[in-house]
Design a protein around this motif. Structure first.
Motif, PDB file in Angstrom:
ATOM      1  N   THR A 110       0.930  -1.098  -0.133  1.00 28.25           N
ATOM      2  CA  THR A 110       0.028  -0.071   0.129  1.00 28.25           C
ATOM      3  C   THR A 110       0.863   1.341   0.115  1.00 28.25           C
ATOM      4  O   THR A 110       0.683   2.236  -0.600  1.00 28.25           O
ATOM      5  N   HIS A 114      -8.994  -2.548  -0.844  1.00 30.52           N
ATOM      6  CA  HIS A 114      -8.034  -2.924  -1.964  1.00 30.52           C
ATOM      7  C   HIS A 114      -8.573  -2.751  -3.273  1.00 30.52           C
ATOM      8  O   HIS A 114      -7.916  -2.391  -4.443  1.00 30.52           O
ATOM      9  N   MET A 169      -6.413   4.167   0.796  1.00 29.77           N
ATOM     10  CA  MET A 169      -5.023   3.912   1.457  1.00 29.77           C
ATOM     11  C   MET A 169      -4.850   4.107   2.961  1.00 29.77           C
ATOM     12  O   MET A 169      -4.253   3.104   3.564  1.00 29.77           O
TER      13      MET A 169
END
Length: 489
Positions: free
Chosen positions: A270, A337, A382
């Motif tokens: 990430t 995600h 994020m």
């Protein structure tokens, strides 16, 4: 008190409004000087390179202070560090308003930049304070404030400076900063989640030194020359400092940045994606205002004023705010995600369209709105991914590191764009101006970075599934062990 009770819901809304206001205010501080540089250069008899330090010093101060404030927030309290950051921003704005020299103005901009950690601090406070079912939505909205402030900062600053003067811009910033500071003191509670421990002074000095070397080389490389001794020396220094700093962080008992946690596959992937998203996002923030103001004779410019250029950027910032609820719903249903992957792909398509875009203002503004959707999706996903995979006592420092990596991405994009614009020029009315080649190349690089971020998001999905299988395997082993103990007994 019941989570769904009206008083609790009202408290959550107030908290959201205040913290999002802080996020918008901080992002405003990073863009308000842009339209003022020509006037400041003229009045203070500065070269363009010298005046650009008003932007560079803010970025450096923010990059250095964000991880430090994040670690301190985890140790002593997130609200406390939020108040200190806003106080620094208020002091910097006031100093800018009464500044009497370029040096004093540089100090003012550094103090404003020191508050860059407000955004990750706000996200961490929301994580600790909001009901669990509202954390994702709150994180998405808070994340979008970076784009909102960035988009409205330039036109707002331009209008105030045009009606009054550049000092008035800093006076307005002082007033807004002071209001946000008071609102935080009144309405934001202190989080009870703290890690304690000792602050890693040596680690903070090492990180600050490495970041200054790296970001100074990246931000000034196009001006100094990428092969110049200064640029190469700073890059080499950054490599050495970060190598030593990494060894120190792995050995110290209470590190500034927990590299073992950061090395977890989901967190590491990430963070890498965050750097690439910074590249994909910042190309439009940097180039579109320049393209809008470029002479129409260049073939890619629109020849509008600074004010009109700023107004054209407003839909991008507002789009991020309006579409943040969409990103929250997508993350809740499919996972953060998936939201990150979708956002990165939308950003990639938007940057490709910008590279191929004909000289039509009618097409440009809707395209910026589409780009804002992709940016909103990425920005909301994020921090959600980060906070889901780090201990609750490390959310502020982990978010601050994530924000730092985004800054590295935007700085890299700015460096590449500046290099291309300087390398590819054309002559219009006897003046050398940037040609379309530099713009197109930067957009293509931003598109490639966005695609790479989408690939990393797919790897995050793999890492999440693998972590789930490993956790399930451990649970089965523990259950089998308990069963065997029961049989023996």
């Amino acid at each position: 008190m019941n989570i769904g009770s009206p008083p609790e819901a009202a408290r959550s809304r107030r908290l959201m409004v205040v913290l999002c206001g802080c996020g918008v205010t901080v992002s405003l501080m990073h863009t308000l000087v842009g339209p003022l540089l020509p006037e400041i250069s003229r009045l203070m008899h500065l070269s363009q390179d010298s005046a650009s330090w008003l932007l560079t010093i803010t970025m450096l101060a923010g990059a250095v202070c964000a991880p430090v404030s994040g670690r301190l927030a985890d140790m002593v309290g997130k609200r406390k560090m939020l108040v200190y950051s806003l106080a620094l921003m208020t002091a910097g704005s006031l100093l800018g308003a009464v500044s009497w020299s370029f040096s004093s103005l540089l100090v003012a901009r550094a103090l404003q930049g020191a508050a860059f950690g407000v955004l990750p601090l706000g996200i961490s406070i929301l994580k600790d304070s909001l009901p669990a079912d509202r954390v994702v939505a709150g994180t998405a909205t808070m994340s979008s404030t970076l784009g909102v402030g960035g988009a409205i900062g330039m036109p707002l600053s331009g209008v105030i400076a045009q009606l009054l003067n550049w000092h008035a811009v800093f006076w307005a910033a002082t007033g807004v900063s002071l209001v946000m500071l008071v609102l935080v003191l009144v309405f934001v509670p202190e989080s009870t989640v703290r890690s304690g421990g000792r602050f890693d002074v040596l680690g903070s000095i090492g990180l600050a030194t490495g970041l200054v070397c790296l970001l100074l080389a990246v931000s000034q490389g196009s001006r100094w020359g990428w092969a110049s001794p200064a640029t190469l020396g700073l890059l080499a220094g950054a490599v050495v400092v970060f190598a030593v700093w990494t060894v120190h962080q792995l050995r110290v008992r209470a590190p500034l940045v927990d590299l073992r946690t950061s090395a977890r596959p989901v967190v590491a992937l990430t963070n890498l994606a965050t750097t690439l998203v910074g590249v994909g996002m910042f190309a439009s923030f940097m180039l579109i205002p320049l393209q809008l103001q470029a002479p129409a004779a260049t073939g890619h410019g629109f020849g509008v004023s600074v004010l009109v250029a700023g107004v054209c950027m407003v839909p991008m910032g507002l789009g991020m705010l309006l579409f943040s609820p969409l990103s929250a719903r997508l993350s809740a249903r499919r996972g953060a995600h998936v939201t990150l992957m979708c956002g990165a792909l939308v950003m990639a398509v938007s940057n490709v369209c910008l590279a191929l875009l004909p000289g039509s203002l009618v097409l440009l503004v809707p395209l910026l709105l589409v780009l804002s959707v992709g940016t909103a999706l990425c920005f909301s996903a994020m921090p959600t991914l980060i906070m889901d995979w780090v201990p609750n006592t490390e959310t502020a420092s982990a978010n601050s590191l994530n924000a730092l990596l985004r800054t590295i991405g935007t700085s890299t994009c700015a460096a590449l764009g500046g290099t291309f614009l300087a390398a590819f020029t054309t002559t219009v009315d006897g003046n050398r101006v940037a040609s379309s080649t530099g713009f197109v190349l930067t957009y293509w690089i931003a598109a490639a970075a966005s695609v790479a971020a989408a690939v990393l998001a797919s790897l995050v999905a793999v890492a999440i599934r693998r972590a789930g299988r490993d956790a399930a395997a451990v649970t089965r082993l523990e259950d089998d062990g308990d069963a065997e103990v029961g049989l023996v007994a």
